[in-house]
Enzyme design. Structure first.
Site, PDB file in Angstrom:
ATOM      1  N   ASN A 154       0.955  -1.607  -0.066  1.00 26.95           N
ATOM      2  CA  ASN A 154      -0.348   0.228  -0.050  1.00 26.95           C
ATOM      3  C   ASN A 154       0.752   1.128   0.066  1.00 26.95           C
ATOM      4  O   ASN A 154      -0.097   2.378  -0.643  1.00 26.95           O
ATOM      5  CB  ASN A 154      -0.876   0.032   0.881  1.00 26.95           C
ATOM      6  CG  ASN A 154      -0.609  -0.149   2.672  1.00 26.95           C
ATOM      7  OD1 ASN A 154       0.875   0.165   2.287  1.00 26.95           O
ATOM      8  ND2 ASN A 154      -1.646   0.434   3.497  1.00 26.95           N
ATOM      9  N   LYS A 177      12.990  -7.420   0.694  1.00 29.02           N
ATOM     10  CA  LYS A 177      11.505  -7.898  -0.260  1.00 29.02           C
ATOM     11  C   LYS A 177      10.493  -7.454  -0.335  1.00 29.02           C
ATOM     12  O   LYS A 177       9.371  -7.232   0.999  1.00 29.02           O
ATOM     13  CB  LYS A 177      11.089  -9.587   0.872  1.00 29.02           C
ATOM     14  CG  LYS A 177      10.501 -10.159  -0.084  1.00 29.02           C
ATOM     15  CD  LYS A 177       9.256 -11.067   0.038  1.00 29.02           C
ATOM     16  CE  LYS A 177       7.904 -10.686   0.897  1.00 29.02           C
ATOM     17  NZ  LYS A 177       6.798  -9.953  -0.692  1.00 29.02           N
ATOM     18  N   GLY A 230       3.030  -4.105   7.496  1.00 23.54           N
ATOM     19  CA  GLY A 230       2.000  -5.719   7.201  1.00 23.54           C
ATOM     20  C   GLY A 230       1.224  -6.046   7.643  1.00 23.54           C
ATOM     21  O   GLY A 230       0.883  -4.893   8.786  1.00 23.54           O
ATOM     22  N   SER A 231       0.814  -6.717   7.487  1.00 24.33           N
ATOM     23  CA  SER A 231      -0.683  -7.347   8.814  1.00 24.33           C
ATOM     24  C   SER A 231      -0.271  -7.565   9.765  1.00 24.33           C
ATOM     25  O   SER A 231       0.460  -8.320  10.175  1.00 24.33           O
ATOM     26  CB  SER A 231      -1.673  -8.343   7.985  1.00 24.33           C
ATOM     27  OG  SER A 231      -1.248  -9.499   7.580  1.00 24.33           O
ATOM     28  N   ASN A 232      -1.256  -7.786  10.940  1.00 23.26           N
ATOM     29  CA  ASN A 232      -1.299  -7.988  12.043  1.00 23.26           C
ATOM     30  C   ASN A 232      -0.714  -9.511  12.091  1.00 23.26           C
ATOM     31  O   ASN A 232       0.209  -9.795  12.852  1.00 23.26           O
ATOM     32  CB  ASN A 232      -2.517  -7.896  12.513  1.00 23.26           C
ATOM     33  CG  ASN A 232      -2.536  -7.872  14.256  1.00 23.26           C
ATOM     34  OD1 ASN A 232      -2.207  -8.759  14.910  1.00 23.26           O
ATOM     35  ND2 ASN A 232      -2.007  -6.534  14.907  1.00 23.26           N
ATOM     36  N   GLY A 235       2.760 -10.314  11.139  1.00 18.92           N
ATOM     37  CA  GLY A 235       3.373 -10.036  11.523  1.00 18.92           C
ATOM     38  C   GLY A 235       3.773 -10.486  12.903  1.00 18.92           C
ATOM     39  O   GLY A 235       4.965 -11.204  13.619  1.00 18.92           O
ATOM     40  N   GLU A 252       5.759  -2.633  12.092  1.00 18.72           N
ATOM     41  CA  GLU A 252       4.324  -1.505  11.951  1.00 18.72           C
ATOM     42  C   GLU A 252       3.566  -2.636  11.357  1.00 18.72           C
ATOM     43  O   GLU A 252       2.798  -2.713  10.666  1.00 18.72           O
ATOM     44  CB  GLU A 252       4.759  -0.841  11.107  1.00 18.72           C
ATOM     45  CG  GLU A 252       6.259   0.325  11.884  1.00 18.72           C
ATOM     46  CD  GLU A 252       5.551   0.513  12.963  1.00 18.72           C
ATOM     47  OE1 GLU A 252       4.238   1.180  13.215  1.00 18.72           O
ATOM     48  OE2 GLU A 252       6.119   0.913  13.549  1.00 18.72           O
ATOM     49  N   CYS A 286      -3.070   1.990   6.044  1.00 15.39           N
ATOM     50  CA  CYS A 286      -3.000   2.277   7.357  1.00 15.39           C
ATOM     51  C   CYS A 286      -3.070   3.093   8.925  1.00 15.39           C
ATOM     52  O   CYS A 286      -4.052   2.541   9.930  1.00 15.39           O
ATOM     53  CB  CYS A 286      -1.114   1.284   7.959  1.00 15.39           C
ATOM     54  SG  CYS A 286      -0.090   2.511   8.066  1.00 15.39           S
ATOM     55  N   GLU A 387      -9.943  -3.803  10.732  1.00 19.33           N
ATOM     56  CA  GLU A 387      -9.785  -3.130   9.616  1.00 19.33           C
ATOM     57  C   GLU A 387     -10.435  -3.970   8.883  1.00 19.33           C
ATOM     58  O   GLU A 387      -9.902  -5.306   8.163  1.00 19.33           O
ATOM     59  CB  GLU A 387      -7.838  -3.627   9.733  1.00 19.33           C
ATOM     60  CG  GLU A 387      -7.247  -2.640   8.781  1.00 19.33           C
ATOM     61  CD  GLU A 387      -5.955  -2.914   9.110  1.00 19.33           C
ATOM     62  OE1 GLU A 387      -5.125  -4.065   8.606  1.00 19.33           O
ATOM     63  OE2 GLU A 387      -4.935  -1.353   8.932  1.00 19.33           O
TER      64      GLU A 387
HETATM   65  P1  NAP Z   1       0.533  -8.416   4.365  1.00 16.28           P
HETATM   66  O1  NAP Z   1      -0.300  -9.325   3.762  1.00 16.28           O
HETATM   67  O2  NAP Z   1       0.842  -8.854   5.982  1.00 16.28           O
HETATM   68  O3  NAP Z   1       2.428  -8.378   3.652  1.00 16.28           O
HETATM   69  C1  NAP Z   1       3.587  -7.522   3.761  1.00 16.28           C
HETATM   70  C2  NAP Z   1       4.655  -8.747   3.292  1.00 16.28           C
HETATM   71  O4  NAP Z   1       4.928  -9.132   4.289  1.00 16.28           O
HETATM   72  C3  NAP Z   1       4.195  -8.284   1.398  1.00 16.28           C
HETATM   73  O5  NAP Z   1       5.695  -8.580   1.443  1.00 16.28           O
HETATM   74  C4  NAP Z   1       4.075 -10.131   2.381  1.00 16.28           C
HETATM   75  O6  NAP Z   1       4.976 -10.605   0.888  1.00 16.28           O
HETATM   76  C5  NAP Z   1       5.082 -10.263   3.618  1.00 16.28           C
HETATM   77  N1  NAP Z   1       4.628 -11.320   4.153  1.00 16.28           N
HETATM   78  C6  NAP Z   1       3.089 -12.362   3.749  1.00 16.28           C
HETATM   79  N2  NAP Z   1       3.471 -13.840   4.370  1.00 16.28           N
HETATM   80  C7  NAP Z   1       4.735 -13.582   4.804  1.00 16.28           C
HETATM   81  C8  NAP Z   1       6.045 -14.334   5.617  1.00 16.28           C
HETATM   82  N3  NAP Z   1       4.789 -15.642   6.059  1.00 16.28           N
HETATM   83  N4  NAP Z   1       6.749 -14.402   5.987  1.00 16.28           N
HETATM   84  C9  NAP Z   1       7.170 -13.382   5.606  1.00 16.28           C
HETATM   85  N5  NAP Z   1       6.750 -11.998   4.587  1.00 16.28           N
HETATM   86  C10 NAP Z   1       5.827 -12.693   4.366  1.00 16.28           C
HETATM   87  O7  NAP Z   1       0.484  -7.194   4.880  1.00 16.28           O
HETATM   88  P2  NAP Z   1      -0.700  -6.562   3.513  1.00 16.28           P
HETATM   89  O8  NAP Z   1      -1.941  -7.278   2.789  1.00 16.28           O
HETATM   90  O9  NAP Z   1       0.245  -6.192   1.970  1.00 16.28           O
HETATM   91  O10 NAP Z   1      -0.024  -5.028   3.434  1.00 16.28           O
HETATM   92  C11 NAP Z   1      -1.329  -4.524   4.760  1.00 16.28           C
HETATM   93  C12 NAP Z   1      -1.143  -4.170   6.177  1.00 16.28           C
HETATM   94  O11 NAP Z   1      -0.126  -3.727   5.897  1.00 16.28           O
HETATM   95  C13 NAP Z   1      -2.507  -3.442   6.634  1.00 16.28           C
HETATM   96  O12 NAP Z   1      -2.879  -4.083   7.454  1.00 16.28           O
HETATM   97  C14 NAP Z   1      -2.074  -2.003   6.984  1.00 16.28           C
HETATM   98  O13 NAP Z   1      -2.946  -1.663   8.200  1.00 16.28           O
HETATM   99  C15 NAP Z   1      -0.560  -2.774   7.522  1.00 16.28           C
HETATM  100  N6  NAP Z   1      -0.102  -2.005   6.887  1.00 16.28           N
HETATM  101  C16 NAP Z   1       1.118  -1.028   8.311  1.00 16.28           C
HETATM  102  C17 NAP Z   1       1.640   0.229   8.605  1.00 16.28           C
HETATM  103  C18 NAP Z   1       2.374   0.496   9.133  1.00 16.28           C
HETATM  104  O14 NAP Z   1       2.801   1.499   9.804  1.00 16.28           O
HETATM  105  N7  NAP Z   1       1.574   0.136  10.374  1.00 16.28           N
HETATM  106  C19 NAP Z   1       2.543   0.631   6.641  1.00 16.28           C
HETATM  107  C20 NAP Z   1       0.863   0.018   5.803  1.00 16.28           C
HETATM  108  C21 NAP Z   1       0.490  -0.720   5.716  1.00 16.28           C
HETATM  109  P3  NAP Z   1       4.091 -11.359  -0.581  1.00 16.28           P
HETATM  110  O15 NAP Z   1       2.666 -10.003  -0.371  1.00 16.28           O
HETATM  111  O16 NAP Z   1       4.558 -10.952  -1.830  1.00 16.28           O
HETATM  112  O17 NAP Z   1       3.116 -12.896  -0.300  1.00 16.28           O
END
Ligand code: NAP
Length: 497
Positions: A154, A177, A230-232, A235, A252, A286, A387
């Site tokens: 995002n 990555k 990324g997602s909770n 994380g 985060e 986020c 969320e």
């Molecule tokens: P996500 O599905 O958790 O993915 C985030 C990153 O983690 C991607 O690069 C993803 O790779 C990678 N990933 C997925 N599974 C993994 C694993 N098992 N081990 C290591 N890495 C892995 O989150 P998203 O849907 O992309 O992002 C949206 C979320 O991010 C929302 O919850 C949003 O609130 C949060 N966010 C938080 C902030 C903050 O600063 N607090 C800022 C922006 C976004 P692939 O997708 O390439 O598989």
């Protein structure tokens, strides 16, 4: 003219070389469903190769004086500035956010480059009196080694700069990555690092799925830090694994951010703030405003004004300058939003506007959801707790300032909150009592500046912060140094008269 890529398939950037990978998948423009480019789906072995290069490069990079390391970041900032429009257009194409917001995101990266370059001449430690005579005491920041950064789709460039720039200026090497959904910004930034003269191996970009590449990074003993956004759910799993290895991890994650509108608020200003923070990036931030906690005395006025202004929001391809609300990143994101709208209706919240897939966009091949407004939501409803990550906002009426604070804090996340009021006492009480990492007064929930710490409390993070000088804490270890120039053995705590 719209920016284009010179290649049909991206390559990894490892040890200063562009390395092709056989397996790949399509990067889709969410506005129209068209393929932009192929992105590699690397295996674990690419992480191993990148790690070997990074380890070697980091040893030399750590010995380069920090002000010289910073010169590369100044150069990176300058190139980003020259290419701002190209980067912004490509960002809109891969992510969907409207061009004005894409320009803002790229600007955030430029700001971060110059800000962190400045840190090359600071990286302050402390000197402090020693408790013994003829003894000198100080603390200094040290690089950690090879760090892993994992970023979401995002904010494909800003978040990467919040993490990689402090890591690099502090003398670390990086394996990055990016999200598979949005790899183009990573490719472009790697090219900029190359042109700026960053030594080979100091930054390595490995494209591929989170469960393969990300997982390999998390499990590798030689990657000393993981900085993840990324997602909770992801994380938490990363943190659990890093915990087993005693690996430092900075998280985060999500938010359930609220705007509070008090009965003395400037309602027109509040409406502007809500629209920008709820529907900007189609709610896929986020920090997006997903709840409006409104004093019951101004609830109806606020509803009326919001409905009038929501009518004016144009939906479409973000490259069109007149569009205010772009597409949703993909089908599964769209389905999640649809489900939450159904949940909201079943829970008894009143749907005032939107709540449907925008069909004109479907015929263009994209995924679009109409800006959606619920009212009379209860704080315990799922639409007010979880969320949604889409253009859906719920009004929650309250009777008092105290209740507003309680409702704001009654969620499992703690990223951003905002209050609209003219009462200076309430401003300072809110600033004290809102349990979030970011608080805005008379502004929406978005709009962080890069020289302040970014992150949140509770389920949003684990106590670390991106950006600001605080980002250096993630990517450095503190070393305490004592120099005894007395010529004799002096024992601390014992030889003190
Ligand atoms: P996500 O599905 O958790 O993915 C985030 C990153 O983690 C991607 O690069 C993803 O790779 C990678 N990933 C997925 N599974 C993994 C694993 N098992 N081990 C290591 N890495 C892995 O989150 P998203 O849907 O992309 O992002 C949206 C979320 O991010 C929302 O919850 C949003 O609130 C949060 N966010 C938080 C902030 C903050 O600063 N607090 C800022 C922006 C976004 P692939 O997708 O390439 O598989």
């Amino acid at each position: 003219m719209t920016a284009t890529l010179q290649t049909k398939k991206l390559s990894n950037f490892i040890n200063g070389e562009w390395v092709t990978v056989d397996s790949s998948t399509a990067v889709i423009n969410p506005a129209n469903g068209e393929e932009i480019v192929q992105v590699p789906l690397s295996g674990k072995e690419s992480v191993d190769v990148a790690l070997a290069a990074a380890k070697q490069a980091q040893k030399e990079w750590a010995l380069v004086p920090a002000p010289q390391r910073a010169e590369v970041l100044y150069q990176v900032g300058n190139i980003m500035k020259e290419r701002k429009e190209r980067l912004s257009q490509l960002l809109t194409m891969e992510n969907g956010k409207v061009i004005e917001e894409a320009r803002g995101e790229v600007q955030e990266g430029i700001d971060m480059a110059f800000y962190m370059a400045g840190e090359g001449r600071r990286l302050f430690g402390q000197t402090t009196p020693a408790e013994l005579k003829d003894k000198f005491a100080m603390s200094q920041r040290c690089p950690v080694g090879v760090v892993g950064i994992i970023t979401p789709w995002n904010f494909p460039i800003a978040i990467a700069t919040w993490k990689s720039f402090p890591a690099i200026v502090a003398g670390n090497a990086v394996i990055w990555k990016p999200a598979t959904e949005t790899p183009i910004m990573a490719y472009e930034l790697a090219k900029i690092f190359e042109e700026a003269g960053l030594p080979k191996g100091v930054i390595n970009v490995v494209f591929g799925g989170g469960s393969i590449v990300g997982d390999a990074m998390v499990h590798h003993d030689d990657i000393r830090i993981i900085s993840f956004t990324g997602s909770n759910e992801t994380g938490r799993n990363i943190a659990a694994e890093c915990g087993k290895q005693l690996k430092k991890v900075s998280l985060e994650m999500g938010g359930k951010n609220a705007v509070i509108v008090m009965d003395d608020a400037d309602i027109d200003l509040a409406v502007e703030g809500i629209l920008w923070s709820a529907f900007g990036t189609s709610g896929q931030r986020c920090t997006a405003c997903s709840r409006v906690i409104v004093h019951e005395r101004v609830k109806e006025t606020l509803e009326e004004r919001l409905l009038v202004e929501m009518e004016k929001l144009t939906i479409g391809d973000g490259l069109d300058q007149s569009v205010k609300v772009g597409p949703i990143i993909n089908k599964s994101g769209l389905n999640k939003i649809k489900q939450y709208v159904e949940i909201g209706k079943e829970e008894g919240a009143k749907l005032l506007a939107g709540g449907f897939v925008w069909q004109n966009g479907v015929s263009q091949g994209g995924h679009y959801f109409a800006p959606t407004l619920f009212t009379d939501a209860k704080p315990s409803m799922r639409i007010a707790q979880e969320e949604i990550f889409g253009p859906v906002v719920s009004l929650i009426p309250v009777k008092s300032f105290e209740e507003a604070i309680e409702v704001n804090n009654g969620v499992s996340y703690g990223l951003s909150s905002s209050i609209f009021t003219k009462d200076v006492n309430q401003v300072f009480q809110a600033q004290r009592d809102l349990d979030t990492g970011i608080v805005y007064v008379n502004a929406g929930t978005t709009g962080a500046e890069i020289h302040l710490p970014f992150g949140g409390t509770k389920g949003t993070g684990n106590g670390h912060r991106d950006s600001g000088v605080q980002a250096l804490d993630v990517f450095t270890e503190w070393k305490a140094v004592y120099v005894d120039y007395s010529g004799k053995l002096q024992r601390a705590q014992i030889d003190v008269d």
